[in-house]
Design an enzyme around this catalytic site. Structure first.
Site, short mmCIF file in Angstrom:
data_model
loop_
_atom_site.label_atom_id
_atom_site.label_comp_id
_atom_site.label_asym_id
_atom_site.label_seq_id
_atom_site.Cartn_x
_atom_site.Cartn_y
_atom_site.Cartn_z
N GLY A 1 -19.43 14.92 6.89
CA GLY A 1 -18.28 15.12 6.01
C GLY A 1 -18.62 14.83 4.57
O GLY A 1 -19.09 13.73 4.24
N CYS B 1 -5.13 16.33 -2.74
CA CYS B 1 -3.76 16.04 -3.13
C CYS B 1 -3.31 16.87 -4.33
O CYS B 1 -2.10 16.97 -4.60
CB CYS B 1 -3.60 14.55 -3.44
SG CYS B 1 -3.89 13.49 -2.00
N ALA C 1 -17.23 10.88 8.78
CA ALA C 1 -16.18 11.01 7.77
C ALA C 1 -15.72 12.47 7.78
O ALA C 1 -15.64 13.14 6.75
CB ALA C 1 -16.71 10.62 6.39
N GLY D 1 -12.92 13.87 8.47
CA GLY D 1 -11.59 14.23 8.00
C GLY D 1 -10.66 14.71 9.10
O GLY D 1 -10.83 14.41 10.28
N TYR E 1 9.42 -7.18 -19.60
CA TYR E 1 10.74 -6.73 -20.05
C TYR E 1 10.73 -6.44 -21.54
O TYR E 1 10.23 -7.22 -22.35
CB TYR E 1 11.83 -7.77 -19.76
CG TYR E 1 13.07 -7.57 -20.61
CD1 TYR E 1 13.89 -6.45 -20.39
CD2 TYR E 1 13.39 -8.43 -21.65
CE1 TYR E 1 15.00 -6.22 -21.18
CE2 TYR E 1 14.51 -8.21 -22.45
CZ TYR E 1 15.30 -7.10 -22.22
OH TYR E 1 16.40 -6.86 -23.01
#
Length: 449
Positions: free
Chosen positions: A7, A42, A111, A113, A424
């Site tokens: 992979g 992604c 790896a 996937g 803040y």
């Protein structure tokens, strides 16, 4: 030392770079079934809708970079068919040439996937049926869009389904989502999912509940789909029904696999077979909250697990500390963030819990452009230990969800969350951050129980 990695994406190449760094005599062979290394999966929905200009922008490093700059034997189109853990051999074939290969290893990393799960519907092989997992998938969808489409049917209302619904809607297409259950985005609780449903409605995305796809209709190209309720005309079917680990080649090895085929590993990313490691979307992840292994395939986990695997393979002692289940998603004008357990997940885990929802603002209400922010905390009934958080709004979600993830990692209570010293100033926050406002009410609820 002869290292073989199956992979060539996030987990595999994160490991390879650690081997290169920490073992100067390393011989590294990577076997990648596809044609591309190290790409950002992604980012694919954002190429389809044009926010990211090119598929090439998603490629982090080319195959040639790994070969010529780093001296790795980086192969493409190499499909692994078998692993012999006794003889330490990996064998398979070149999917382009048909040529067989067999490689010996000293240490092996799987790896490999995962692949999109596509049920065996009638008509699933018609042109116009897609998943979103590889760059080839993206290119095929973009070509279809360029040729002209008007109507898109998405199967699945999880993260990928919502991201793709946004992408197609931004391109001006009619979009419907078919969901088997009564709720979209089932990782969220019902009250929070309602905000997602309302956002879909505002933007003209149709969500159809308890509709099960039964047939995809057409001759060569998709023309319609039939569900358990009715038939819809459509040009494209996008399947977002989850991921399945790519581990078929390990079934005869004695390596311990989960029911879905994912590989069990320890904190060092070792399998139960000596000198065999696993990482990424083919592996399980340890959940720090439930304290059990689960399958949560995300790019962040893949990169971390790959790095840890590479370090340990090279003789460096580093543990993977587990996950809290943190994620964030952009859906139209909203950001959807979640970490830890929802109420539903806490109940399923057998944990007695309480929860609290507050509706607040992203920053001081008197400062311009304050946006609504909805925060939900789930916490243990007996002592207020934080179990999870959900945050939805148009801004400020990422900051809050990461604070909650850090609190979960460090096993904080809602009272301790209230005590945090968070930043803040009126343009950025209120004097009481929304998650601390929720924590205050959670503490009060514990006192009243």
């Amino acid at each position: 030392m002869k290292y073989v990695i199956i992979g060539g994406d996030a987990a595999g190449m994160s490991a390879a770079m650690q081997l290169l760094k920490h073992d100067l005599s390393a011989e590294i062979t990577i076997l990648e079934q596809g044609a591309v290394y190290s790409y950002a999966q992604c980012g694919m929905p954002y190429v389809i809708n044009g926010v990211v200009k090119s598929v090439n922008d998603l490629v982090v490093r080319s195959v040639e970079t790994y070969r010529n700059k780093f001296g790795m034997d980086a192969r493409v189109h190499h499909q692994v068919k078998k692993v012999d853990t006794e003889e330490k051999l990996v064998s398979g074939r070149n999917v382009k040439t048909g040529e067989s290969f067999c490689i010996r290893y000293d240490k092996l990393l799987t790896a490999s996937g995962g692949s999109s799960f596509i049920p065996n519907w009638k008509g699933v092989d018609l042109q116009g049926v897609y998943s979103v997992k590889t760059l080839a998938d993206v290119e095929a969808i973009m070509k279809k869009v360029e040729n002209g489409i008007e109507d898109v049917t998405i199967v699945g209302g999880g993260y990928v389904g919502l991201e793709m619904a946004e992408s197609f809607r931004l391109l001006g297409k009619r979009v419907r989502i078919l969901i088997r259950s009564r709720q979209v985005a089932k990782t969220f609780d019902e009250e929070m999912a309602k905000l997602i449903e309302e956002e879909a409605e505002r933007h003209g995305i149709e969500i159809l509940y308890e509709e099960v796809l039964e047939e995809i209709i057409g001759e060569h190209f998709v023309t319609s789909v039939r569900t358990n309720k009715r038939t819809y005309e459509t040009d494209v079917v996008l399947v977002a029904a989850g991921l399945r680990p790519n581990t078929e080649f390990l079934k005869e090895t004695g390596i311990h696999l989960a029911k879905n085929g994912a590989i069990y590993v320890n904190e060092w990313m070792e399998t139960n077979v000596v000198d065999v490691y696993a990482a990424g979307d083919c592996a399980m992840q340890y959940n720090r909250i439930t304290q059990v292994d689960e399958y949560t395939p995300l790019g962040t986990h893949a990169n971390k697990q790959g790095r840890v695997a590479g370090l340990n393979m090279a003789g460096k002692h580093r543990a993977f500390k587990g996950i809290t289940g943190t994620s964030i998603l952009k859906f139209m004008d909203l950001a959807l963030g979640k970490t830890g357990l929802s109420d539903r997940e806490a109940f399923a885990a057998g944990i007695a819990y309480l929860s609290m929802i507050v509706r607040s603002k992203t920053h001081a209400s008197y400062y311009p452009n304050a946006r609504s922010l909805t925060v939900k905390l789930t916490f243990r009934r007996e002592d207020g230990l934080l179990l999870g958080g959900q945050v939805i709004g148009k801004a400020g979600v990422d900051k809050r969800i990461d604070v909650l993830s850090t609190a979960l990692f460090n096993e904080m209570t809602v009272e301790e969350l209230e005590d945090l010293d968070l930043s803040y100033a009126p343009p950025f926050n209120s004097t009481w951050d929304p998650i601390q406002s929720a924590a205050r009410k959670a503490v009060a609820k514990l006192e009243d129980k």
